[in-house]
Scaffold this motif. Structure first.
Motif, mmCIF file in Angstrom:
data_model
loop_
_atom_site.group_PDB
_atom_site.id
_atom_site.type_symbol
_atom_site.label_atom_id
_atom_site.label_comp_id
_atom_site.label_asym_id
_atom_site.label_seq_id
_atom_site.Cartn_x
_atom_site.Cartn_y
_atom_site.Cartn_z
ATOM 1 N N ALA A 103 -71.630 -58.845 -10.013
ATOM 2 C CA ALA A 103 -71.272 -59.555 -11.342
ATOM 3 C C ALA A 103 -72.281 -60.150 -12.003
ATOM 4 O O ALA A 103 -72.625 -60.424 -13.171
ATOM 5 N N LEU A 104 -73.007 -61.050 -10.887
ATOM 6 C CA LEU A 104 -74.102 -62.000 -11.311
ATOM 7 C C LEU A 104 -75.040 -61.105 -11.969
ATOM 8 O O LEU A 104 -75.917 -61.476 -12.896
ATOM 9 N N GLU A 105 -75.578 -60.074 -11.347
ATOM 10 C CA GLU A 105 -76.656 -59.068 -11.786
ATOM 11 C C GLU A 105 -76.309 -58.227 -12.955
ATOM 12 O O GLU A 105 -77.162 -58.355 -13.885
ATOM 13 N N ALA A 106 -75.044 -58.057 -13.111
ATOM 14 C CA ALA A 106 -74.491 -57.557 -14.372
ATOM 15 C C ALA A 106 -74.728 -58.357 -15.713
ATOM 16 O O ALA A 106 -75.226 -58.020 -16.534
ATOM 17 N N LEU A 107 -74.364 -59.633 -15.333
ATOM 18 C CA LEU A 107 -74.462 -60.623 -16.628
ATOM 19 C C LEU A 107 -75.711 -60.899 -17.043
ATOM 20 O O LEU A 107 -76.313 -60.975 -18.036
ATOM 21 N N GLN A 108 -76.844 -60.886 -15.809
ATOM 22 C CA GLN A 108 -78.135 -61.309 -16.216
ATOM 23 C C GLN A 108 -78.857 -60.047 -16.747
ATOM 24 O O GLN A 108 -79.453 -60.238 -17.830
ATOM 25 N N THR A 109 -78.652 -58.823 -16.674
ATOM 26 C CA THR A 109 -78.897 -57.580 -16.939
ATOM 27 C C THR A 109 -78.469 -57.208 -18.348
ATOM 28 O O THR A 109 -79.382 -57.145 -19.172
ATOM 29 N N LYS A 140 -76.890 -46.402 -15.273
ATOM 30 C CA LYS A 140 -77.040 -46.694 -16.914
ATOM 31 C C LYS A 140 -76.211 -47.457 -17.353
ATOM 32 O O LYS A 140 -74.874 -47.977 -16.955
ATOM 33 N N ALA A 141 -76.455 -48.283 -18.553
ATOM 34 C CA ALA A 141 -75.781 -49.243 -19.294
ATOM 35 C C ALA A 141 -75.206 -48.784 -20.477
ATOM 36 O O ALA A 141 -75.889 -47.785 -21.180
ATOM 37 N N ILE A 142 -74.242 -49.430 -21.213
ATOM 38 C CA ILE A 142 -73.505 -49.021 -22.421
ATOM 39 C C ILE A 142 -74.380 -49.548 -23.459
ATOM 40 O O ILE A 142 -74.337 -51.049 -23.519
#
Length: 210
Positions: free
Chosen positions: A153-159, A176-178
C-alpha cells in the motif's frame, strides 16, 4: 473526531524510545507509517513489531520512517525491546511512543471503547511528507496485520503520486497501472486511438510504468 484520509495529521509532543519528538518536526521530507499496538510483552504485538523491525530496510528504501505506539511507560517499552532482542535477536530500532496518558491514542482514534477502553487497537496511519494522512488501516486486538500489504500500500501510494495513475486490485511493483479515464469526447476519441495503453474498455485502460 477521528482523523480521516486527507486530513493533516494531528500534531503532538511525546516521549519515545528514541527521545522526545514533536510530530510536526518528525521525519522532515519523509513518509511516516505510524502504528499502534495494544500492549508490550504480548504475543501478537511481539510478532508485529518484529515484522516492522526485520523489514525496516524496505521502509527506509521507500523514504519512510516508522513510529510505534502503545499505552505503556517508557520503561516498559525499553524492557520489552531488550527482552525481544535477547530472546530473538530482533531489535526494534525505531521510536515507540510511550502514551501512558492516552493523549496520542485519543487524538488518532486508536482507542475504540467497544474493543477496549485501555488498549489501543492495531491502527496504521500512512502519512506523506506534507503530513497529510493518506491511508488508514484498523485491526482488532486479536488479529495481526499483514506486512506485505502495508508495504504494498505504501509503494502504491508513492507510485500513484509520482505518475498520476491509480492502482488496480492486487497491484504490486512492476504491474501496469490504471490511467485516468477520459473527461471529454475529445479525450475519449484520443483514448480509442491510443495504442500505447492496454484498453479493457474506453474508461478502463492500463499502462506500464517501466
Amino acid at each position: 473526531m477521528m482523523p480521516r484520509i486527507g486530513d493533516i495529521a494531528p500534531d503532538f509532543v511525546a516521549n519515545t524510545t528514541k527521545g522526545k519528538i514533536k510530530f510536526s518536526d518528525f521525519a522532515k521530507d519523509k513518509w511516516v507509517v505510524m502504528f499502534s499496538h495494544p500492549a508490550d510483552f504480548t504475543p501478537v504485538c511481539t510478532t508485529e513489531m518484529s515484522g516492522f523491525a526485520t523489514r525496516k530496510s524496505e521502509f527506509d528504501a521507500l523514504n519512510t520512517e516508522l513510529l510505534g505506539l502503545s499505552i505503556d511507560s517508557i520503561h516498559a517499552h525499553l524492557g520489552w525491546v531488550q527482552n525481544v532482542r535477547e530472546n530473538t535477536g530482533v531489535y526494534f530500532d525505531f521510536p515507540i511512543i510511550a502514551d501512558l496518558d492516552m493523549k496520542v491514542s485519543k487524538l488518532y482514534g486508536m482507542l475504540q471503547p467497544n474493543e477496549s477502553e485501555t488498549a489501543a487497537v492495531r491502527a496504521v496511519f500512512f502519512i506523506d511528507p506534507k503530513k497529510k494522512i493518506r491511508l488508514i488501516m484498523y485491526y482488532p486486538l486479536n488479529v495481526g496485520r499483514n506486512m506485505d500489504e502495508i508495504l504494498r500500500a505504501l509503494e502504491a501510494l508513492q507510485t500513484s503520486d509520482k505518475h498520476g495513475v491509480a492502482m488496480p486490485l492486487d497491484w504490486k511493483k512492476g504491474d501496469k497501472a490504471i490511467v485516468p479515464p477520459p473527461k471529454s469526447l475529445d479525450e475519449l476519441n484520443a483514448r480509442l486511438a491510443d495504442d500505447s495503453v492496454e484498453k479493457v474498455t474506453w474508461y478502463l485502460a492500463k499502462k506500464s510504468l517501466n
